[in-house]
Design a protein around this motif. Sequence first.
Motif, PDB file in Angstrom:
ATOM      1  N   ARG A   4       0.848  -1.197   0.000  1.00  0.00           N
ATOM      2  CA  ARG A   4       0.000   0.000   0.000  1.00  0.00           C
ATOM      3  C   ARG A   4       0.878   1.240   0.000  1.00  0.00           C
ATOM      4  O   ARG A   4       1.761   1.398   0.858  1.00  0.00           O
ATOM      5  CB  ARG A   4      -0.937   0.006   1.202  1.00  0.00           C
ATOM      6  CG  ARG A   4      -1.706   1.316   1.382  1.00  0.00           C
ATOM      7  CD  ARG A   4      -2.826   1.190   2.391  1.00  0.00           C
ATOM      8  NE  ARG A   4      -3.924   0.391   1.840  1.00  0.00           N
ATOM      9  CZ  ARG A   4      -5.049   0.107   2.513  1.00  0.00           C
ATOM     10  NH1 ARG A   4      -5.216   0.539   3.757  1.00  0.00           N
ATOM     11  NH2 ARG A   4      -6.000  -0.615   1.941  1.00  0.00           N
ATOM     12  N   ASP A  26      -3.283   0.409  -3.550  1.00  0.00           N
ATOM     13  CA  ASP A  26      -2.877  -0.949  -3.207  1.00  0.00           C
ATOM     14  C   ASP A  26      -2.364  -1.666  -4.445  1.00  0.00           C
ATOM     15  O   ASP A  26      -3.040  -1.686  -5.490  1.00  0.00           O
ATOM     16  CB  ASP A  26      -4.047  -1.729  -2.617  1.00  0.00           C
ATOM     17  CG  ASP A  26      -4.450  -1.217  -1.242  1.00  0.00           C
ATOM     18  OD1 ASP A  26      -3.668  -0.446  -0.644  1.00  0.00           O
ATOM     19  OD2 ASP A  26      -5.537  -1.588  -0.770  1.00  0.00           O
ATOM     20  N   ALA A  34      -4.706  -3.005  -7.184  1.00  0.00           N
ATOM     21  CA  ALA A  34      -5.848  -3.701  -6.592  1.00  0.00           C
ATOM     22  C   ALA A  34      -6.929  -2.720  -6.133  1.00  0.00           C
ATOM     23  O   ALA A  34      -8.125  -3.041  -6.171  1.00  0.00           O
ATOM     24  CB  ALA A  34      -5.383  -4.550  -5.414  1.00  0.00           C
ATOM     25  N   TRP A  35      -6.513  -1.534  -5.680  1.00  0.00           N
ATOM     26  CA  TRP A  35      -7.486  -0.543  -5.216  1.00  0.00           C
ATOM     27  C   TRP A  35      -6.833   0.824  -5.223  1.00  0.00           C
ATOM     28  O   TRP A  35      -5.626   0.957  -5.015  1.00  0.00           O
ATOM     29  CB  TRP A  35      -7.965  -0.878  -3.792  1.00  0.00           C
ATOM     30  CG  TRP A  35      -9.224  -0.147  -3.413  1.00  0.00           C
ATOM     31  CD1 TRP A  35     -10.497  -0.508  -3.696  1.00  0.00           C
ATOM     32  CD2 TRP A  35      -9.302   1.096  -2.703  1.00  0.00           C
ATOM     33  NE1 TRP A  35     -11.385   0.426  -3.193  1.00  0.00           N
ATOM     34  CE2 TRP A  35     -10.673   1.418  -2.588  1.00  0.00           C
ATOM     35  CE3 TRP A  35      -8.352   1.966  -2.161  1.00  0.00           C
ATOM     36  CZ2 TRP A  35     -11.114   2.575  -1.956  1.00  0.00           C
ATOM     37  CZ3 TRP A  35      -8.787   3.118  -1.525  1.00  0.00           C
ATOM     38  CH2 TRP A  35     -10.169   3.413  -1.422  1.00  0.00           C
ATOM     39  N   CYS A  36      -7.627   1.849  -5.465  1.00  0.00           N
ATOM     40  CA  CYS A  36      -7.136   3.230  -5.432  1.00  0.00           C
ATOM     41  C   CYS A  36      -8.278   4.132  -4.999  1.00  0.00           C
ATOM     42  O   CYS A  36      -9.384   4.061  -5.550  1.00  0.00           O
ATOM     43  CB  CYS A  36      -6.615   3.647  -6.805  1.00  0.00           C
ATOM     44  SG  CYS A  36      -6.010   5.351  -6.874  1.00  0.00           S
ATOM     45  N   ALA A  42     -10.767   2.725   2.037  1.00  0.00           N
ATOM     46  CA  ALA A  42      -9.884   1.649   1.603  1.00  0.00           C
ATOM     47  C   ALA A  42     -10.234   0.330   2.271  1.00  0.00           C
ATOM     48  O   ALA A  42     -10.668   0.297   3.431  1.00  0.00           O
ATOM     49  CB  ALA A  42      -8.433   2.013   1.921  1.00  0.00           C
ATOM     50  N   PRO A  43     -10.059  -0.780   1.572  1.00  0.00           N
ATOM     51  CA  PRO A  43     -10.325  -2.089   2.174  1.00  0.00           C
ATOM     52  C   PRO A  43      -9.297  -2.424   3.242  1.00  0.00           C
ATOM     53  O   PRO A  43      -8.188  -1.874   3.256  1.00  0.00           O
ATOM     54  CB  PRO A  43     -10.219  -3.043   0.973  1.00  0.00           C
ATOM     55  CG  PRO A  43      -9.305  -2.347   0.016  1.00  0.00           C
ATOM     56  CD  PRO A  43      -9.593  -0.885   0.169  1.00  0.00           C
ATOM     57  N   GLU A 367      -6.043   2.834 -11.643  1.00  0.00           N
ATOM     58  CA  GLU A 367      -7.327   2.151 -11.569  1.00  0.00           C
ATOM     59  C   GLU A 367      -7.102   0.660 -11.370  1.00  0.00           C
ATOM     60  O   GLU A 367      -6.126   0.107 -11.906  1.00  0.00           O
ATOM     61  CB  GLU A 367      -8.135   2.364 -12.853  1.00  0.00           C
ATOM     62  CG  GLU A 367      -8.558   3.795 -13.075  1.00  0.00           C
ATOM     63  CD  GLU A 367      -9.251   4.003 -14.426  1.00  0.00           C
ATOM     64  OE1 GLU A 367      -9.771   5.105 -14.642  1.00  0.00           O
ATOM     65  OE2 GLU A 367      -9.263   3.054 -15.245  1.00  0.00           O
ATOM     66  N   PRO A 368      -7.980  -0.008 -10.629  1.00  0.00           N
ATOM     67  CA  PRO A 368      -7.829  -1.444 -10.422  1.00  0.00           C
ATOM     68  C   PRO A 368      -7.729  -2.200 -11.747  1.00  0.00           C
ATOM     69  O   PRO A 368      -8.465  -1.919 -12.700  1.00  0.00           O
ATOM     70  CB  PRO A 368      -9.098  -1.829  -9.658  1.00  0.00           C
ATOM     71  CG  PRO A 368      -9.462  -0.578  -8.922  1.00  0.00           C
ATOM     72  CD  PRO A 368      -9.109   0.539  -9.862  1.00  0.00           C
TER      73      PRO A 368
END
Length: 444
Positions: A4, A26, A34-36, A42-43, A367-368
């Motif tokens: 992260r 991430d 994986a994530w933004c 956030a997860p 982007e994921p």
Amino acid sequence: MVTRLAAPVLLPCDLSCSVVRDGVLDIAADGRIAWCGPRSAAPALPASATVRELDGLLLPGLVNAHCHTPMTVLRGMGGDLPLMRWLTEVMWPAEAKLDASDVRAGMVLGCVEMLRAGVTTSVEMYFFTDAVTDAVLAAGSRVLLTPGIIAAPGWDRLGAWQQMLAEVSARIDADGLRHGPGERIELGYGPHAAYTLPAEALPAVAEEARERGALMHLHLAETTGEDTAQRAEYGSVPRMLAALGALRADSPGRVLAAHAVHLDAEDIALLARHRVAVAHCPGSNAKLAAGTAPVMALRRAGVPLALGTDGPASSDDLDLWAHARLAGRLARLASGNAAELTAADLLLLSTRLGAAAIGRDDLGALEPGRWADVVHVSTDDPAFLNLDDDGGLVSNLVWAGGGRLVRDVWVAGDQVLAEGEPTRVDRGQAQADARAVAARLRAS
């Protein structure tokens, strides 16, 4: 394992050029995002995750859509000549003296130069394919390499254009379109130009590229003197390409035209109809007095646009931020409109839109699912005095900050630049190797 990256500001480079405050990004184990988004949404992270707290801002790696990076070893040669004399009297004779190790040395140094400016991907047209790809893998950057296909005087030492074409197709068939860790290497086709190839070569290359879903990347209408014979017979090179079947509206393929300076309204409509993208290279066009591309007319017609530096022997530097600023200034001078090509426009042309123009929807944005090609920029600089204003922050980044503030870079999740220095190669050694090549060329 997830990594992260957290920073006060994220610029995902979505189409609205939004600014995310207190953001996290991430990176999955496969090197993709994986994530933004904002930290608050956030997860949860697994216990094995690594967290890096950074200052400043994060944005996607820039895309240099047209370059000949190994020519770092030729930088400064013939610097005050017009294009055709520069090519025929200085560049081509000098390039005839290059071997694979020379090209590798030039490419390694160029990759380092681009990474230090936040450029993670370059679209290259050059020769000695193995040397170029080895250099990219050594530095850790990313390339869309379109090996040159040419039939100009002196270039037959590398074989006939048919042999050059066959070699590219054989490589793609053997290794796939993309290969290497993080798919760092993509291959395409680089027919140099209409004036350096027989007419039958252009549709032949286009067909091989279409069959494989590969990019066809060529110089187009860069100066008025280069393609006199083609314009006399067909009206223009775009019309020539369409007449020969190198452009097909029913099966457009991926085509990238570098420069595209001397176009009329019919040419622009033809490029739009055949979905041909343009790599705008304002720096080399200005230095060689080639002219200014009709950028706003191309945009209005819906022609996909990207930005390129061209080679370091024609435009001298590989900092795409400088060329983006020049593109904006020239567009405003041409239109008389001080709002032409805004800072957000220029940022997107350097990232998301540049990636789209070369047919890569896996690059150019945070982007994921896209590759984690990420740039960390410091805001501890006079360029940034009001960090709370979203529009002002993007404007300051593009117009006043840029490459000199890049601190860290990741490509496919791997850190390849740390505190301004490459992590995989020694910058001093890379400079020494390239200087040795340049010195030999000037002495011979």
